[in-house]
Design a protein around this motif. Sequence first.
Motif, PDB file in Angstrom:
ATOM      1  N   PRO A 159       0.833  -1.213   0.000  1.00  0.00           N
ATOM      2  CA  PRO A 159       0.000   0.000   0.000  1.00  0.00           C
ATOM      3  C   PRO A 159       0.860   1.251   0.000  1.00  0.00           C
ATOM      4  CG  PRO A 159       0.054  -0.996   2.185  1.00  0.00           C
ATOM      5  CD  PRO A 159       0.730  -1.967   1.267  1.00  0.00           C
ATOM      6  N   ALA A 160       0.369   2.296  -0.678  1.00  0.00           N
ATOM      7  CA  ALA A 160       1.147   3.526  -0.815  1.00  0.00           C
ATOM      8  C   ALA A 160       1.122   4.382   0.439  1.00  0.00           C
ATOM      9  CB  ALA A 160       0.619   4.346  -1.987  1.00  0.00           C
ATOM     10  N   ASN A 161       0.066   4.237   1.245  1.00  0.00           N
ATOM     11  CA  ASN A 161      -0.056   5.073   2.436  1.00  0.00           C
ATOM     12  C   ASN A 161      -0.960   4.411   3.472  1.00  0.00           C
ATOM     13  OD1 ASN A 161      -2.764   5.599   1.562  1.00  0.00           O
ATOM     14  ND2 ASN A 161      -2.041   7.303   0.310  1.00  0.00           N
ATOM     15  N   VAL A 162      -1.130   5.069   4.603  1.00  0.00           N
ATOM     16  CA  VAL A 162      -1.924   4.514   5.703  1.00  0.00           C
ATOM     17  C   VAL A 162      -3.366   4.291   5.272  1.00  0.00           C
ATOM     18  CG1 VAL A 162      -2.886   5.034   7.988  1.00  0.00           C
ATOM     19  CG2 VAL A 162      -0.462   5.428   7.548  1.00  0.00           C
ATOM     20  N   PHE A 163      -3.921   5.231   4.506  1.00  0.00           N
ATOM     21  CA  PHE A 163      -5.323   5.095   4.108  1.00  0.00           C
ATOM     22  C   PHE A 163      -5.547   3.838   3.275  1.00  0.00           C
ATOM     23  CE2 PHE A 163      -8.756   5.697   1.052  1.00  0.00           C
ATOM     24  CZ  PHE A 163      -9.810   5.921   1.918  1.00  0.00           C
ATOM     25  N   VAL A 164      -4.732   3.620   2.242  1.00  0.00           N
ATOM     26  CA  VAL A 164      -4.887   2.437   1.387  1.00  0.00           C
ATOM     27  C   VAL A 164      -4.672   1.170   2.206  1.00  0.00           C
ATOM     28  CG1 VAL A 164      -3.997   1.197  -0.620  1.00  0.00           C
ATOM     29  CG2 VAL A 164      -4.217   3.689  -0.693  1.00  0.00           C
ATOM     30  N   ALA A 165      -3.662   1.182   3.072  1.00  0.00           N
ATOM     31  CA  ALA A 165      -3.367   0.011   3.893  1.00  0.00           C
ATOM     32  C   ALA A 165      -4.544  -0.354   4.782  1.00  0.00           C
ATOM     33  CB  ALA A 165      -2.135   0.285   4.762  1.00  0.00           C
ATOM     34  N   GLY A 166      -5.224   0.657   5.334  1.00  0.00           N
ATOM     35  CA  GLY A 166      -6.352   0.392   6.209  1.00  0.00           C
ATOM     36  C   GLY A 166      -7.629   0.078   5.475  1.00  0.00           C
ATOM     37  N   PHE A 167      -7.765   0.570   4.246  1.00  0.00           N
ATOM     38  CA  PHE A 167      -9.005   0.349   3.500  1.00  0.00           C
ATOM     39  C   PHE A 167      -9.033  -1.015   2.826  1.00  0.00           C
ATOM     40  CE2 PHE A 167     -12.191   0.876   0.223  1.00  0.00           C
ATOM     41  CZ  PHE A 167     -13.174   1.590   0.892  1.00  0.00           C
ATOM     42  N   ILE A 168      -7.888  -1.470   2.345  1.00  0.00           N
ATOM     43  CA  ILE A 168      -7.818  -2.753   1.644  1.00  0.00           C
ATOM     44  C   ILE A 168      -7.486  -3.850   2.652  1.00  0.00           C
ATOM     45  CG2 ILE A 168      -6.606  -4.087  -0.126  1.00  0.00           C
ATOM     46  CD1 ILE A 168      -8.375  -1.911  -1.287  1.00  0.00           C
ATOM     47  N   GLY A 169      -8.329  -4.877   2.705  1.00  0.00           N
ATOM     48  CA  GLY A 169      -8.134  -5.980   3.635  1.00  0.00           C
ATOM     49  C   GLY A 169      -9.236  -6.021   4.681  1.00  0.00           C
ATOM     50  N   SER A 170      -9.670  -7.230   5.039  1.00  0.00           N
ATOM     51  CA  SER A 170     -10.727  -7.387   6.038  1.00  0.00           C
ATOM     52  C   SER A 170     -10.426  -8.600   6.909  1.00  0.00           C
ATOM     53  CB  SER A 170     -12.084  -7.578   5.352  1.00  0.00           C
ATOM     54  OG  SER A 170     -13.114  -7.726   6.273  1.00  0.00           O
ATOM     55  N   PRO A 171     -10.348  -8.413   8.248  1.00  0.00           N
ATOM     56  CA  PRO A 171     -10.384  -7.148   8.978  1.00  0.00           C
ATOM     57  C   PRO A 171      -9.225  -6.244   8.551  1.00  0.00           C
ATOM     58  CG  PRO A 171     -10.532  -9.010  10.493  1.00  0.00           C
ATOM     59  CD  PRO A 171     -10.145  -9.560   9.158  1.00  0.00           C
ATOM     60  N   SER A 172      -9.369  -4.947   8.801  1.00  0.00           N
ATOM     61  CA  SER A 172      -8.379  -4.007   8.318  1.00  0.00           C
ATOM     62  C   SER A 172      -7.066  -4.111   9.081  1.00  0.00           C
ATOM     63  CB  SER A 172      -8.917  -2.577   8.401  1.00  0.00           C
ATOM     64  OG  SER A 172      -9.206  -2.226   9.728  1.00  0.00           O
ATOM     65  N   MET A 173      -6.025  -3.539   8.508  1.00  0.00           N
ATOM     66  CA  MET A 173      -4.694  -3.577   9.099  1.00  0.00           C
ATOM     67  C   MET A 173      -4.692  -2.913  10.481  1.00  0.00           C
ATOM     68  SD  MET A 173      -1.110  -2.052   7.523  1.00  0.00           S
ATOM     69  CE  MET A 173      -1.063  -3.161   6.120  1.00  0.00           C
ATOM     70  N   ASN A 174      -3.901  -3.462  11.402  1.00  0.00           N
ATOM     71  CA  ASN A 174      -3.674  -2.836  12.710  1.00  0.00           C
ATOM     72  C   ASN A 174      -2.574  -1.788  12.580  1.00  0.00           C
ATOM     73  OD1 ASN A 174      -5.340  -4.739  14.438  1.00  0.00           O
ATOM     74  ND2 ASN A 174      -3.910  -6.203  13.540  1.00  0.00           N
ATOM     75  N   PHE A 175      -2.758  -0.663  13.230  1.00  0.00           N
ATOM     76  CA  PHE A 175      -1.763   0.405  13.216  1.00  0.00           C
ATOM     77  C   PHE A 175      -1.321   0.744  14.637  1.00  0.00           C
ATOM     78  CE2 PHE A 175      -4.326   1.194   9.378  1.00  0.00           C
ATOM     79  CZ  PHE A 175      -3.324   1.125   8.419  1.00  0.00           C
ATOM     80  N   PHE A 176      -0.009   0.998  14.801  1.00  0.00           N
ATOM     81  CA  PHE A 176       0.553   1.364  16.100  1.00  0.00           C
ATOM     82  C   PHE A 176       1.500   2.545  15.911  1.00  0.00           C
ATOM     83  CE2 PHE A 176       0.173  -3.287  15.787  1.00  0.00           C
ATOM     84  CZ  PHE A 176      -0.680  -3.569  16.848  1.00  0.00           C
ATOM     85  N   ASN A 177       1.432   3.512  16.800  1.00  0.00           N
ATOM     86  CA  ASN A 177       2.459   4.549  16.847  1.00  0.00           C
ATOM     87  C   ASN A 177       3.702   3.939  17.473  1.00  0.00           C
ATOM     88  OD1 ASN A 177       0.932   6.751  15.789  1.00  0.00           O
ATOM     89  ND2 ASN A 177      -0.143   6.892  17.739  1.00  0.00           N
ATOM     90  N   ALA A 178       4.859   4.143  16.846  1.00  0.00           N
ATOM     91  CA  ALA A 178       6.077   3.484  17.326  1.00  0.00           C
ATOM     92  C   ALA A 178       7.282   4.386  17.113  1.00  0.00           C
ATOM     93  CB  ALA A 178       6.282   2.158  16.587  1.00  0.00           C
ATOM     94  N   LYS A 179       8.323   4.114  17.878  1.00  0.00           N
ATOM     95  CA  LYS A 179       9.620   4.751  17.665  1.00  0.00           C
ATOM     96  C   LYS A 179      10.679   3.671  17.629  1.00  0.00           C
ATOM     97  CE  LYS A 179      10.327   5.749  22.590  1.00  0.00           C
ATOM     98  NZ  LYS A 179      10.579   6.828  23.583  1.00  0.00           N
ATOM     99  N   LEU A 180      11.812   3.987  17.049  1.00  0.00           N
ATOM    100  CA  LEU A 180      12.908   3.031  16.973  1.00  0.00           C
ATOM    101  C   LEU A 180      13.728   3.063  18.247  1.00  0.00           C
ATOM    102  CD1 LEU A 180      14.265   3.394  13.331  1.00  0.00           C
ATOM    103  CD2 LEU A 180      12.947   1.515  14.290  1.00  0.00           C
TER     104      LEU A 180
END
Length: 367
Positions: free
Chosen positions: A226-247
Amino acid sequence: MASVQYDHVTKQFGENVKAVNDLSLDIKDKEFLVLVGPSGCGKTTALRLLAGLEDITSGAISIGDRVVNDVAPKDRDIAMVFQSYALYPHMSVYDNMAFGLKLRKMPKTEIERRVKEAAGILGIDHLLSRKPKQLSGGQRQRVAVGRAIVREPKVFLFDEPLSNLDAKLRVETRAGISKLHQRLGTTFIYVTHDQTEAMTMATRIAVMRDGILQQVGTPSELYDHPANVFVAGFIGSPSMNFFNAKLAGSNGDMMFDVGSFKFPVSAALREVLRARQGDQYVIGIRPEDIFDASYVAPGIESAPVQAQVDVVEPMGSEIFLNLLADDISFVARVDPRSGARAGNNVGLAFNVNKVHVFDKKSELTIR
């Protein structure tokens, strides 16, 4: 048959509303392209612009080699199937399908040939004498498609044609439209908000948001890259999990620190992220890439994570686990043998090679 091209097309309503914003999109001859996105994203407006049902504010639309901006809808050699089937209730199925051809003064024998051929393709040849009120929803939908087929157009346009059908019939009709595309070998452009329809039917998918094209690609390209967060979350069911993270850490010990848990960065990502260490990221992982630790697929480079089970959703061939790690919620799609129970802690395994990384500010994918 014909290709379709949107060349920097914009449609503006009033002073401030851009329903379609600078859309450039090439649709190949005989392609099945699906325009997908949430309600209000501009996908139906883009289709109506192509059909000539809306005027373009700026830009150009071409069908084949001809710019059609100023061509009347009836002369664009397209056929459209609407969300509302719009059948004439007083006419038989045959007459509904033949009506447009009669208006064009086509010979009776040619009309009969086209109607019977289309009815045979769609499996409704035994319904030709019935009125729409005598048909089921799925049969009405096929009549609407048949009315488009008999015109033998260069391009078929579908505007959410399955939204009025029940779940089982949607699945059956979805497969039927895909077979129809293969049989006719014509350019299909299909609008839906249902990403499952898009994934199962399309040659390519164009994802839209707020009138802006986000990404175009095959179903697998959008799913895996996916090109960005929106596409990643829209395509796929259930949708992708997202986490705020640091290295955290460095080199071989580099970790994603989510706060409630940490897990290692894959070798493939370390080189890309090493120069950006300390930056804030959004990381994404699909539910099917999170395993019950007791049932990890072989050959997976996994990292252990602990979480509490909030809700268990048995689906038969798999189980959806709604999970909590402190204040972070996410979903895992696990093996049906999992013994996870609501309220209990469960050991999980993240597939570290399937983690997607996005820039926190721009929300674009970091490759």
